[in-house]
Design a protein around this motif. Structure first.
Motif, mmCIF file in Angstrom:
data_model
loop_
_atom_site.group_PDB
_atom_site.id
_atom_site.type_symbol
_atom_site.label_atom_id
_atom_site.label_comp_id
_atom_site.label_asym_id
_atom_site.label_seq_id
_atom_site.Cartn_x
_atom_site.Cartn_y
_atom_site.Cartn_z
ATOM 1 N N ARG B 125 0.811 -1.223 0.000
ATOM 2 C CA ARG B 125 0.000 0.000 0.000
ATOM 3 C C ARG B 125 0.843 1.271 0.000
ATOM 4 N N VAL B 126 1.971 1.227 0.649
ATOM 5 C CA VAL B 126 2.738 2.467 0.839
ATOM 6 C C VAL B 126 3.524 2.880 -0.419
ATOM 7 N N PRO B 128 3.127 3.944 -3.649
ATOM 8 C CA PRO B 128 3.049 5.208 -4.397
ATOM 9 C C PRO B 128 3.346 6.434 -3.544
ATOM 10 N N PHE B 129 3.389 6.252 -2.226
ATOM 11 C CA PHE B 129 3.686 7.372 -1.333
ATOM 12 C C PHE B 129 5.177 7.414 -1.003
ATOM 13 N N ALA B 130 5.756 6.230 -0.825
ATOM 14 C CA ALA B 130 7.145 6.176 -0.382
ATOM 15 C C ALA B 130 8.126 6.343 -1.545
ATOM 16 N N CYS B 131 7.702 5.967 -2.767
ATOM 17 C CA CYS B 131 8.596 6.136 -3.916
ATOM 18 C C CYS B 131 8.741 7.618 -4.251
ATOM 19 N N GLY B 184 4.798 12.672 0.116
ATOM 20 C CA GLY B 184 4.753 11.545 -0.801
ATOM 21 C C GLY B 184 5.625 11.798 -2.021
ATOM 22 N N ALA B 185 5.150 11.344 -3.211
ATOM 23 C CA ALA B 185 5.939 11.472 -4.434
ATOM 24 C C ALA B 185 6.199 12.933 -4.777
#
Ligand code: SF4
Lengths: 455, 193
Positions: B125-126, B128-131, B184-185
């Motif tokens: 789940r994480v 798209p936020f962590a990249c 996030g991104a």
């Protein structure tokens, strides 16, 4: 304790800051207008949203039961809290059971309302607010001054100084991009270290038992997905019947709040991640009581977009902190007296009743009418602030007696014209502060009318 | 017990019921060209970089390879969720900077640039936020006019988690100055095919 007007007086001493605050919020209001005008069906959306909320309030117990049952089916643990204290205890127990020491929180006015941060800190649990504005406020040991723009009252130079002290950024550097990057690095570390994450809830869905959280920064997701335990604190009024109703509310929320067509992230949490825990705490804290007050129950439709604050001429010039309550501005001035009529009896008077708040409200709450109704309630309960009650008692007497009324008018007209300034513009006359009184007419309306008739 | 007390208080205090309003009034027939044009406009407004390939004949995989080499020359760590993408390991360390997240969202929304991803696609789940950067490939046939149509098509309860992403992470919390890449991104690219 000081009242709204006293706190506002302190805020507006700094004239440049007042004007800047006023302008910043008005700019957001203008962006909201531009976004709303792009949708020809805007008014239809507002009506629909208001009607959906009517249905929700009328069936709230059934929807909550349905919501709980669906959430349980999804493997979510559901808790009920009648007030802020119980909410904090529940959260504390969840954290204790999972041995959580480090908690990240994504902005939630409800946890502010419950004073969760203080409670956790007293219990030796580190809680970090992760919304950038909230983090700034937290470092300054302050409360948010707006529901969407918590740090709207703070200048970038002040953030620069704060971050220099707290995060070791360069001294004197107050470039927003530079400062945001520093906060990003600081917060990323906190996310990955966190044992548990707490968020507020924008919408709960009775049909699915899930919750929806809207952010622009992605902090709610960074927290919930990284930590082993996720907790969502939700007021009972946040429910919607079905997923399809999200279409109406997600279209209204961001446009009303900041003029964006959507928040960047609209996250739908349904089930816990594999091997992790998901909790929802359903909180009443005075809401079910407000539901019983016919005149004020509409305030429970509020989706916390902040539009009424951005447009309010009083809020813009007095600052959120002057409302000495978690939710400031027009809607806060309705919600707070419900909680404590004595303590917040000044707030319904912090309004011009111009109706602008009601005009922008995406769920069509009759805000200014409710403020007017609170004034009457407050009068009935003898909780009027002194600055209002004494003049009102005197004017009441004057209005009762026509001959006194006529002569007082005459005296006022001539004296206002002839009195030296210091006698008109002084501390006893609130209307003479920061403004010039209008020019005094030659005749009263009655005299003018009589003259016209005679001629 | 608070549960019983709360439900009891609500039952006592709630107003008379009103029926739910009709949502079919929000149905619109919009031509595909206008949908695509609106989607590009809103996505760009949300600070996404949009590449419109709807009328070009290029081979997508060749295009993507070149596009990534050109636009993310320093990227070494990828998180590619496409069926054609590389296998994603069970344990990904998101603390290491992962440069590029690639996905094919299920649908897009023309009125606001939202793209739907759910746990079935995401795997973690994480991600798209962590990249650091996100790259979304979306078929223009999957663009719907408004959020109403999106919620009609989606079943949000199908997986444990689903998200609409409408651009890179952003904030304006410091003196109302817009800053991209809050938490996030830091960038979002949409390839429209
Ligand atoms: S009262 Fe209306 S305008 Fe004010 S915050 Fe709530 S929903 Fe927004």
């Amino acid at each position: 304790m000081s009242t709204h007007s006293e706190k506002a007086a302190a805020f507006i001493k700094d004239e440049a800051r007042t004007n800047w605050h006023d302008g910043a919020l008005w700019h957001v209001r203008e962006k909201r207008d531009a976004a709303a005008s792009l949708l020809p069906e805007w008014e239809l959306l507002r009506n629909t949203a208001s009607h959906i909320k009517d249905n929700v309030l009328a069936n709230l117990d059934d929807y909550l039961i349905q919501f709980e049952a669906e959430a349980k089916k999804n493997g979510v643990v559901v808790h009920w809290a009648k007030d802020g204290k119980e909410h904090n205890q529940i959260v504390g127990q969840i954290l204790q059971r999972s041995n959580a020491k480090k908690v990240v929180k994504s902005k939630s006015m409800l946890t502010e309302e419950c004073k969760l941060n203080d409670f956790l800190e007293e219990n030796d649990i580190e809680i970090i607010d992760t919304d950038l504005g909230e983090r700034i406020i937290q470092m300054r040991k302050e409360e948010p001054s707006h529901v969407v723009l918590p740090a709207i009252h703070i200048k970038k130079e002040e953030v620069g100084e704060l971050f220099h002290k707290e995060l070791g950024t360069e001294e004197g550097n107050s470039d927003p991009t530079y400062l945001t990057k520093a906060a990003r690095t600081h917060l990323r570390q906190r996310f990955f270290e966190a044992d548990a994450a707490i968020t507020g809830v924008n919408f709960g869905i009775a049909e699915t038992g899930g919750v929806v959280v809207c952010t622009n920064e992605g902090n709610a997701d960074m927290g919930c997905h990284s930590a082993a335990v996720q907790i969502h604190s939700m007021g009972i009024e946040k429910l919607l019947p079905k997923a399809e109703h999200l279409g109406v509310f997600t279209r209204l929320l961001a446009r009303s709040a900041t003029g964006q067509p959507t928040t960047i992230y609209t996250s739908h949490f349904q089930k816990p991640q594999k091997g992790k825990e998901m909790h929802i705490v359903i909180v009443d804290n005075g809401r079910s009581e407000q539901l019983g007050k016919e005149d004020f129950r509409n305030s429970l439709k509020c989706i916390r977009c902040g539009a009424c604050m951005n447009t309010c001429p009083i809020y813009r010039r007095s600052g959120g902190h002057s409302y000495h309550a978690t939710i400031p501005g027009p809607i806060g001035a309705i919600l707070s007296p419900n909680r404590d009529l004595k303590k917040y009896s000044d707030l319904p008077f912090a309004s011009t009743l111009c109706g602008s708040c009601s005009d922008v409200c995406p769920v069509k709450i009759d805000i200014h009418e409710q403020l007017y109704k609170w004034r009457q309630e407050i009068y009935k309960h003898h909780e009027l602030p002194k600055s209002k009650s004494i003049p009102l008692r005197i004017t009441g007497k004057i209005f009762e007696n026509p001959s006194i009324f006529n002569s007082v008018g005459k005296i006022a007209r001539s004296s206002l014209k002839h009195l030296p300034r210091f006698m008109v513009y002084n501390n006893l006359n609130g209307w003479g502060k920061q403004r010039e009184l209008p020019e005094v007419p030659e005749y009263s309306f009655k005299e003018w009318y009589k003259k016209q008739k005679d001629e | 017990m608070s549960r019983a007390d709360i439900l009891e208080a609500i039952k006592k205090n709630k107003p008379q019921s009103l029926s739910l309003p009709d949502l079919s009034v929000f149905q619109h027939e919009i031509s595909p060209e206008i949908l695509v044009a609106d989607f590009i406009k809103t996505s760009t407004g949300n600070m996404s970089n949009v590449v419109d390939l709807t009328t070009s004949e290029v081979d997508l995989s060749v295009f993507l390879e070149e596009f990534i080499a050109e636009n993310f020359p320093k990227a070494t760590k990828f998180y590619d969720t496409r069926s054609s993408g590389k296998e994603i390991p069970e344990n990904v360390d998101f603390q290491e900077n992962i440069d590029l997240f690639i996905a094919e969202p299920k649908l897009g929304v023309a009125e606001n640039g939202c793209l739907w991803l759910d746990e079935g696609i995401l795997k973690h789940r994480v991600a798209p936020f962590a990249c650091q950067h996100t790259l979304m490939v979306i078929d223009h046939h999957n663009i719907v006019p408004t959020m109403h149509q999106a919620y009609q098509i989606l079943n949000i309860n199908e997986t444990g988690y689903g998200v609409f992403i409408a651009g890179p992470s952003k904030t304006a919390d410091i003196e109302q100055s817009l800053v991209i890449g809050a938490q996030g991104a830091v960038s979002n690219t949409v390839i429209l095919i």
